[in-house]
Motif scaffolding. Sequence first.
Motif, short mmCIF file in Angstrom:
data_model
loop_
_atom_site.label_atom_id
_atom_site.label_comp_id
_atom_site.label_asym_id
_atom_site.label_seq_id
_atom_site.Cartn_x
_atom_site.Cartn_y
_atom_site.Cartn_z
N SER A 83 -18.74 41.80 -76.89
CA SER A 83 -19.49 42.36 -78.01
C SER A 83 -19.85 41.25 -78.99
CB SER A 83 -18.62 43.40 -78.72
OG SER A 83 -19.21 43.78 -79.95
N PRO A 84 -21.06 41.27 -79.54
CA PRO A 84 -21.46 40.22 -80.50
C PRO A 84 -20.60 40.20 -81.76
CG PRO A 84 -23.36 41.52 -79.82
CD PRO A 84 -22.15 42.17 -79.25
N TRP A 85 -19.90 41.30 -82.03
CA TRP A 85 -19.09 41.38 -83.25
C TRP A 85 -17.62 41.11 -83.01
CZ3 TRP A 85 -22.69 45.06 -81.74
CH2 TRP A 85 -23.92 44.94 -82.39
N ASP A 86 -17.25 40.79 -81.76
CA ASP A 86 -15.87 40.39 -81.45
C ASP A 86 -15.62 38.99 -81.98
OD1 ASP A 86 -15.30 42.72 -80.14
OD2 ASP A 86 -15.40 41.87 -78.12
N LYS A 87 -14.37 38.71 -82.25
CA LYS A 87 -13.98 37.34 -82.61
C LYS A 87 -13.73 36.59 -81.32
CE LYS A 87 -12.08 38.73 -86.99
NZ LYS A 87 -10.90 38.88 -87.82
N ILE A 88 -14.20 35.36 -81.25
CA ILE A 88 -14.13 34.58 -80.02
C ILE A 88 -12.69 34.31 -79.60
CG2 ILE A 88 -14.26 32.27 -81.05
CD1 ILE A 88 -16.20 33.40 -77.94
N GLY A 89 -11.77 34.21 -80.54
CA GLY A 89 -10.38 33.95 -80.22
C GLY A 89 -9.59 35.18 -79.82
N SER A 90 -10.17 36.36 -79.95
CA SER A 90 -9.44 37.59 -79.66
C SER A 90 -9.23 37.83 -78.17
CB SER A 90 -10.16 38.80 -80.27
OG SER A 90 -11.40 39.01 -79.63
N HIS A 91 -9.93 37.10 -77.32
CA HIS A 91 -9.83 37.31 -75.88
C HIS A 91 -8.85 36.37 -75.21
CE1 HIS A 91 -13.12 40.10 -76.15
NE2 HIS A 91 -13.78 39.21 -76.88
N GLY A 92 -8.38 35.36 -75.92
CA GLY A 92 -7.41 34.43 -75.36
C GLY A 92 -7.98 33.53 -74.29
N ALA A 93 -9.30 33.42 -74.23
CA ALA A 93 -9.95 32.58 -73.21
C ALA A 93 -10.69 31.44 -73.89
CB ALA A 93 -10.91 33.42 -72.39
N ARG A 94 -10.96 30.42 -73.11
CA ARG A 94 -11.70 29.27 -73.64
C ARG A 94 -12.90 28.90 -72.77
NH1 ARG A 94 -6.41 28.03 -75.43
NH2 ARG A 94 -6.41 27.68 -77.67
N ASN A 95 -13.08 29.61 -71.67
CA ASN A 95 -14.20 29.36 -70.77
C ASN A 95 -15.08 30.61 -70.71
OD1 ASN A 95 -13.34 26.74 -69.95
ND2 ASN A 95 -11.79 27.73 -68.70
N PHE A 96 -16.39 30.39 -70.91
CA PHE A 96 -17.31 31.52 -70.98
C PHE A 96 -18.56 31.19 -70.19
CE2 PHE A 96 -14.77 31.43 -74.82
CZ PHE A 96 -14.30 32.74 -74.88
N VAL A 97 -19.37 32.24 -69.90
CA VAL A 97 -20.65 32.08 -69.21
C VAL A 97 -21.72 32.74 -70.08
CG1 VAL A 97 -21.98 32.67 -67.14
CG2 VAL A 97 -19.56 32.11 -66.93
N LEU A 98 -22.80 32.02 -70.34
CA LEU A 98 -23.91 32.53 -71.13
C LEU A 98 -25.04 32.90 -70.18
CD1 LEU A 98 -24.96 32.91 -74.09
CD2 LEU A 98 -26.10 30.71 -73.78
N CYS A 99 -25.50 34.16 -70.27
CA CYS A 99 -26.57 34.66 -69.41
C CYS A 99 -27.66 35.29 -70.25
CB CYS A 99 -26.05 35.74 -68.47
SG CYS A 99 -24.71 35.24 -67.43
N LYS A 100 -28.87 35.18 -69.78
CA LYS A 100 -29.99 35.83 -70.45
C LYS A 100 -29.94 37.32 -70.11
CE LYS A 100 -34.41 34.46 -71.94
NZ LYS A 100 -35.30 33.36 -71.98
N LYS A 101 -30.28 38.16 -71.07
CA LYS A 101 -30.31 39.60 -70.83
C LYS A 101 -31.38 39.91 -69.79
CE LYS A 101 -28.60 41.18 -75.26
NZ LYS A 101 -28.88 41.94 -76.48
N PRO A 102 -31.18 40.97 -69.02
CA PRO A 102 -32.20 41.34 -68.02
C PRO A 102 -33.55 41.57 -68.68
CG PRO A 102 -30.20 42.61 -67.71
CD PRO A 102 -30.03 41.84 -68.98
#
Length: 141
Positions: A83-102
């Motif tokens: 979610s765009p309103w989540d805090k990035i640290g709340s997931h406990g992860a440091r690796n992410f993938v950025l994708c363009k919306k369909p």
Amino acid sequence: MLLSKQKKNQNANNAKRRLLISINVLGSAGPIRFVVNEEELVEAVIDTTLKSYAREGRLPVLGNDHSAFFLYCPHLGSDAALSPWDKIGSHGARNFVLCKKPQAATNEAAAEDGSGTSSLPRRGSGSWKSWFNLNLKVSSH
């Protein structure tokens, strides 16, 4: 004296915890890495990623509209975007993938604005995981 300095450092570290994150952009050569505050919103992280991507002159050109992208965390095991309103640290992860919306979702939003244009249908399943898994299969010699 030393004890009070240690307490100040601990309080400062607890107040502003920073994370080194790595974001893989689909179709790009390698990840983008930068440091963020763990309280930073996902929306702001996407915006920072797009700015860093453009500053480095990477291809393909993505643009600067952060609302046209999803951020996924492959280690969470969910196909749902963060979610765009989540805090990035709340997931406990440091690796992410950025994708363009369909493209279909983007065209629907543009049609609501009255500036919609028809587009060509997309090829393939459109799942970032299928593309990601196919590109990770490397034959060993």
